[in-house]
Design a protein around this motif. Structure first.
Motif, PDB file in Angstrom:
ATOM      1  N   TYR A  42     113.082  40.524  47.335  1.00 37.29           N
ATOM      2  CA  TYR A  42     113.646  40.333  45.919  1.00 37.29           C
ATOM      3  C   TYR A  42     114.829  41.424  45.711  1.00 37.29           C
ATOM      4  O   TYR A  42     115.772  41.151  45.425  1.00 37.29           O
ATOM      5  CB  TYR A  42     112.656  40.551  44.909  1.00 37.29           C
ATOM      6  N   LEU A  43     114.404  42.678  45.979  1.00 38.20           N
ATOM      7  CA  LEU A  43     115.493  43.718  45.634  1.00 38.20           C
ATOM      8  C   LEU A  43     116.654  43.673  46.646  1.00 38.20           C
ATOM      9  O   LEU A  43     117.813  43.924  46.237  1.00 38.20           O
ATOM     10  CB  LEU A  43     114.835  45.078  45.801  1.00 38.20           C
ATOM     11  N   LEU A 115     105.360  39.400  42.549  1.00 42.94           N
ATOM     12  CA  LEU A 115     105.815  38.067  41.501  1.00 42.94           C
ATOM     13  C   LEU A 115     105.747  38.421  39.923  1.00 42.94           C
ATOM     14  O   LEU A 115     106.651  37.892  39.132  1.00 42.94           O
ATOM     15  CB  LEU A 115     105.147  36.876  41.754  1.00 42.94           C
ATOM     16  N   GLN A 116     104.895  39.317  39.711  1.00 40.74           N
ATOM     17  CA  GLN A 116     104.664  39.506  38.371  1.00 40.74           C
ATOM     18  C   GLN A 116     105.880  40.513  37.898  1.00 40.74           C
ATOM     19  O   GLN A 116     106.162  40.600  36.800  1.00 40.74           O
ATOM     20  CB  GLN A 116     103.210  40.694  38.161  1.00 40.74           C
ATOM     21  N   LEU A 117     106.270  41.194  39.096  1.00 42.57           N
ATOM     22  CA  LEU A 117     107.422  42.238  38.306  1.00 42.57           C
ATOM     23  C   LEU A 117     108.675  41.651  38.479  1.00 42.57           C
ATOM     24  O   LEU A 117     109.596  41.949  37.817  1.00 42.57           O
ATOM     25  CB  LEU A 117     107.413  43.462  39.488  1.00 42.57           C
ATOM     26  N   THR A 118     108.828  40.398  39.300  1.00 39.60           N
ATOM     27  CA  THR A 118     110.065  39.900  39.354  1.00 39.60           C
ATOM     28  C   THR A 118     110.412  38.756  38.455  1.00 39.60           C
ATOM     29  O   THR A 118     111.071  37.757  38.761  1.00 39.60           O
ATOM     30  CB  THR A 118     110.618  39.456  40.662  1.00 39.60           C
ATOM     31  N   VAL A 123     113.033  35.714  45.621  1.00 39.49           N
ATOM     32  CA  VAL A 123     114.242  36.217  45.714  1.00 39.49           C
ATOM     33  C   VAL A 123     115.383  35.983  44.603  1.00 39.49           C
ATOM     34  O   VAL A 123     114.783  35.174  43.687  1.00 39.49           O
ATOM     35  CB  VAL A 123     115.280  35.448  46.717  1.00 39.49           C
ATOM     36  N   ALA A 124     116.248  36.916  44.130  1.00 38.54           N
ATOM     37  CA  ALA A 124     117.172  36.762  42.933  1.00 38.54           C
ATOM     38  C   ALA A 124     117.970  35.530  43.083  1.00 38.54           C
ATOM     39  O   ALA A 124     118.406  35.077  44.228  1.00 38.54           O
ATOM     40  CB  ALA A 124     117.971  38.102  42.960  1.00 38.54           C
TER      41      ALA A 124
END
Length: 133
Positions: A42-43, A115-118, A123-124
């Motif tokens: 993701y980052l 997934l909880q954090l994003t 992916v963004a």
């Protein structure tokens, strides 16, 4: 015919309690590593990693870097799990099963945490329109 004094001892598949604990600690650390590698995906696709590229109509250039981190993280995890499972288990077949189980558990719980954090995104999102300052 009597007993010769030998006691029957139930044998588990674990070589020792300490090595079994080492295996489970490795699985627990795999949750952190798995979560980190999923979060890296993701980052790597975040807006801040995209730079000042005005054309954003193509594919997100951060995705290959994110997938590389994800794959490398999981390869390191499976090697560590194979080593600790080999130390902790008596039979080779159970070594593979326990290494696979540890990888699935570590990666799965790590994925859920990521997934909880994003906000539920792997992916963004990449905008389909070009960047306009």
């Amino acid at each position: 015919m009597g007993s010769t004094g030998a006691t029957a001892k139930r044998q588990t598949g674990w070589t020792s309690p300490g090595r079994a604990a080492l295996y489970w600690v490795t699985v627990a650390l795999g949750v952190v590593g798995g979560g980190g590698s999923w979060l890296w995906l993701y980052l790597a696709s975040e807006e801040s990693t995209r730079g000042a590229t005005p054309d954003r109509t193509g594919a997100n250039p951060g995705i290959p870097s994110g997938v590389t981190g994800l794959v490398v993280g999981h390869l390191v995890g499976v090697v560590l799990l194979l080593v600790t499972a080999r130390l902790a288990r008596r039979r080779g077949r159970s070594v593979l099963a326990f290494a696979a189980l540890g990888l699935v558990v570590g990666s799965g719980v790590g994925l859920v945490a990521s997934l909880q954090l994003t906000g539920g995104l792997l992916v963004a999102p990449w905008p389909h329109a070009s960047y306009t300052p």
